[in-house]
Structures are given as C-alpha cells and as structure tokens.
Design an enzyme around this catalytic site. Structure first.
Site, PDB file in Angstrom:
ATOM      1  N   ASP A  55      43.889 -19.773 -18.161  1.00  0.00           N
ATOM      2  CA  ASP A  55      43.245 -20.747 -17.262  1.00  0.00           C
ATOM      3  C   ASP A  55      43.892 -20.807 -15.879  1.00  0.00           C
ATOM      4  O   ASP A  55      43.863 -21.863 -15.225  1.00  0.00           O
ATOM      5  CB  ASP A  55      43.250 -22.164 -17.892  1.00  0.00           C
ATOM      6  N   GLU A 114      28.621 -28.482 -17.587  1.00  0.00           N
ATOM      7  CA  GLU A 114      28.957 -27.063 -17.809  1.00  0.00           C
ATOM      8  C   GLU A 114      27.709 -26.194 -17.703  1.00  0.00           C
ATOM      9  O   GLU A 114      27.736 -25.104 -17.120  1.00  0.00           O
ATOM     10  CB  GLU A 114      29.579 -26.863 -19.195  1.00  0.00           C
ATOM     11  N   GLY A 120      27.264 -21.720 -28.532  1.00  0.00           N
ATOM     12  CA  GLY A 120      26.553 -20.932 -27.525  1.00  0.00           C
ATOM     13  C   GLY A 120      25.605 -21.747 -26.669  1.00  0.00           C
ATOM     14  O   GLY A 120      24.617 -21.211 -26.171  1.00  0.00           O
ATOM     15  N   SER A 121      25.912 -23.039 -26.456  1.00  0.00           N
ATOM     16  CA  SER A 121      25.001 -23.821 -25.607  1.00  0.00           C
ATOM     17  C   SER A 121      25.087 -23.373 -24.145  1.00  0.00           C
ATOM     18  O   SER A 121      24.084 -23.424 -23.421  1.00  0.00           O
ATOM     19  CB  SER A 121      25.263 -25.321 -25.745  1.00  0.00           C
ATOM     20  N   LEU A 176      37.213 -17.971 -27.179  1.00  0.00           N
ATOM     21  CA  LEU A 176      38.546 -18.524 -27.410  1.00  0.00           C
ATOM     22  C   LEU A 176      39.671 -17.488 -27.468  1.00  0.00           C
ATOM     23  O   LEU A 176      40.844 -17.839 -27.370  1.00  0.00           O
ATOM     24  CB  LEU A 176      38.544 -19.391 -28.677  1.00  0.00           C
ATOM     25  N   HIS A 204      35.875 -23.789 -18.335  1.00  0.00           N
ATOM     26  CA  HIS A 204      36.845 -24.627 -19.041  1.00  0.00           C
ATOM     27  C   HIS A 204      36.372 -26.084 -18.945  1.00  0.00           C
ATOM     28  O   HIS A 204      35.956 -26.525 -17.871  1.00  0.00           O
ATOM     29  CB  HIS A 204      38.229 -24.469 -18.408  1.00  0.00           C
TER      30      HIS A 204
HETATM   31  C1  GAR Z   1      32.525 -25.368 -23.994  1.00  0.00           C
HETATM   32  O1  GAR Z   1      32.744 -26.743 -23.841  1.00  0.00           O
HETATM   33  C2  GAR Z   1      33.549 -24.584 -23.207  1.00  0.00           C
HETATM   34  O2  GAR Z   1      33.920 -25.181 -21.999  1.00  0.00           O
HETATM   35  C3  GAR Z   1      34.720 -24.587 -24.169  1.00  0.00           C
HETATM   36  O3  GAR Z   1      34.111 -24.316 -25.413  1.00  0.00           O
HETATM   37  C4  GAR Z   1      32.810 -24.940 -25.426  1.00  0.00           C
HETATM   38  C5  GAR Z   1      31.799 -23.940 -25.934  1.00  0.00           C
HETATM   39  O4  GAR Z   1      30.563 -24.548 -26.106  1.00  0.00           O
HETATM   40  N1  GAR Z   1      35.693 -23.607 -23.801  1.00  0.00           N
HETATM   41  C6  GAR Z   1      37.000 -23.847 -23.893  1.00  0.00           C
HETATM   42  O5  GAR Z   1      37.459 -24.875 -24.344  1.00  0.00           O
HETATM   43  C7  GAR Z   1      37.881 -22.704 -23.405  1.00  0.00           C
HETATM   44  N2  GAR Z   1      39.185 -23.192 -23.074  1.00  0.00           N
HETATM   45  P1  GAR Z   1      29.253 -23.694 -26.307  1.00  0.00           P
HETATM   46  O6  GAR Z   1      29.556 -22.663 -27.387  1.00  0.00           O
HETATM   47  O7  GAR Z   1      28.242 -24.690 -26.777  1.00  0.00           O
HETATM   48  O8  GAR Z   1      28.883 -23.041 -24.999  1.00  0.00           O
END
Ligand code: GAR
Length: 198
Positions: A143, A172, A12-13, A83, A102
């Site tokens: 995507d 991101e 959840g960052s 996901l 993504h």
């Molecule tokens: C992030 O890097 C996001 O882009 C990726 O999951 C991570 C979640 O990080 N998403 C995917 O790969 C979707 N295809 P977070 O929980 O720290 O926000």
C-alpha cells in the site's frame, strides 16, 4: 483497445462495477482476464458468466504466473480486492501499470494485515471522523505506491465496521472506474510520488 486484467480474491463487486462500466461504454476497455488467488471467489463466476477468461493461481509463484497469463497485450492490471502481495518481475514489467484499491485513506489504516473488514474495524476503533478509499499504483511495499485518487466518507458515531464497509464500498465502485478511465485515456502522469491528473 485498452486492455486490462482484473485481480480478485472475493465477491468481486469492484469487478462488477468495471464490467458494468465497460458494458455501458463509460470505459472504452476490454477485460482480457480475471485472475484470482481464491478458487471460490464469487468474482470468478461473475467473469465466467460474461465470457471473460479466468485464471486461478496460488502460492509463491503467483506473480510469475500472473505475468505469463496477462501476456504482452495487457495495458493495465487492476487489483480489485486482491489479497496476495505482488512481487518480482511482474512489478518491474508493469511499473506504474498496476493499480490497487484500498478501503481507507492511505497512509492511514493500511499495510500488512490491513484488508477487508479489519480496515474498517480499525477505523471505527480509532474514532476518526473520515474514512474512504484510495486507488494507488502498486510497488513492492504494501500500500505504498503513488496515490491516483481518493474518495472520502463520514464515519458516524454509531457505525459498526460493517456499516462503514458498505458506505466505503459504494465510493470504491465509483473510484475504481474513474481511475481506470483516467489511465486508459492517458490522463495520468506520475512524477516520483506525485500523480498529476490531466
Ligand atoms: C474491497 O473493499 C477492497 O477495497 C478490499 O477488498 C474488498 C473487495 O471487495 N481490498 C483490500 O482490503 C486490500 N487491502 P469486492 O471483492 O467486493 O470488490
């Protein structure tokens, strides 16, 4: 007030950066709900700590349950590391009102099975010189929806997938806030596959 729901599966960052942007006034939004398909997602605890309503849904009816949970007052659904694949009536009701982040430059290194560290490993293995992140609208393909914005980073010769993940994640956190801000300020127009930033 513009109301968003955030969908997460892990740490959840990205959610954290949205929360910080709301708290600092950069985003004039209310986070109405945080929804996870993983009961152990760190982001759920984070949201609970902030007094945000949280939900956990899994299985085939996840999209239908999300639609009920977000209700009619939600303006935008933000997939921030979520996901599960969204489908059905949720996609119809929220056409061009669901965004996803993504961790690569779509249309490269995306699609089924491309998530998290798998994406960065594929980028490093391919040997491309640039990667980054993409915020896009969600449609039924994985995507494939219209691209709202992208940020790039250099891929270094010595990078491991983990190194690259860290560098991309920083971008991101900026991109997701920027995208929510643009949409909440009504500065985005979608024409077919193309997105105009006004
Ligand atoms: C992030 O890097 C996001 O882009 C990726 O999951 C991570 C979640 O990080 N998403 C995917 O790969 C979707 N295809 P977070 O929980 O720290 O926000």
């Amino acid at each position: 007030m513009f109301r968003i729901a955030v969908l997460i599966s892990g740490t959840g960052s990205n959610l954290q950066s949205i929360i910080e942007a709301v708290e600092s006034g950069i985003l004039k939004c209310e986070i109405g709900a945080v929804i996870s398909d993983n009961p152990n997602a760190g982001g759920l605890k984070l949201a609970e700590g902030k007094g945000i309503e949280t939900f956990f849904f899994s299985g085939k009816t996840t999209s239908d349950k999300i639609l009920i949970a977000v209700g009619e007052n939600t303006d935008l659904i933000v997939c921030a590391g979520f996901l599960s694949i969204l489908k059905g009536k949720l996609l119809e009701e929220f056409h061009n009102r669901i965004i996803n982040i993504h961790p690569a430059l779509i249309p490269s290194f995306c699609g089924k099975g491309m998530y998290g560290l798998h994406v960065h490993q594929a980028v490093v293995d391919y040997g491309v010189k640039k990667s980054g992140c993409t915020v896009h609208f969600v449609e039924s393909g994985v995507d494939t929806g219209p691209v709202v914005l992208q940020k790039t980073v250099d891929v270094l010769y010595t990078d491991t997938a983990e190194d690259l993940q860290k560098r991309v994640l920083k971008e991101e956190h900026i991109a997701i806030v920027e995208a929510v801000k643009l949409i909440s300020e009504n500065r985005i127009a979608v024409s077919g596959r193309k997105v105009l930033i006004k």
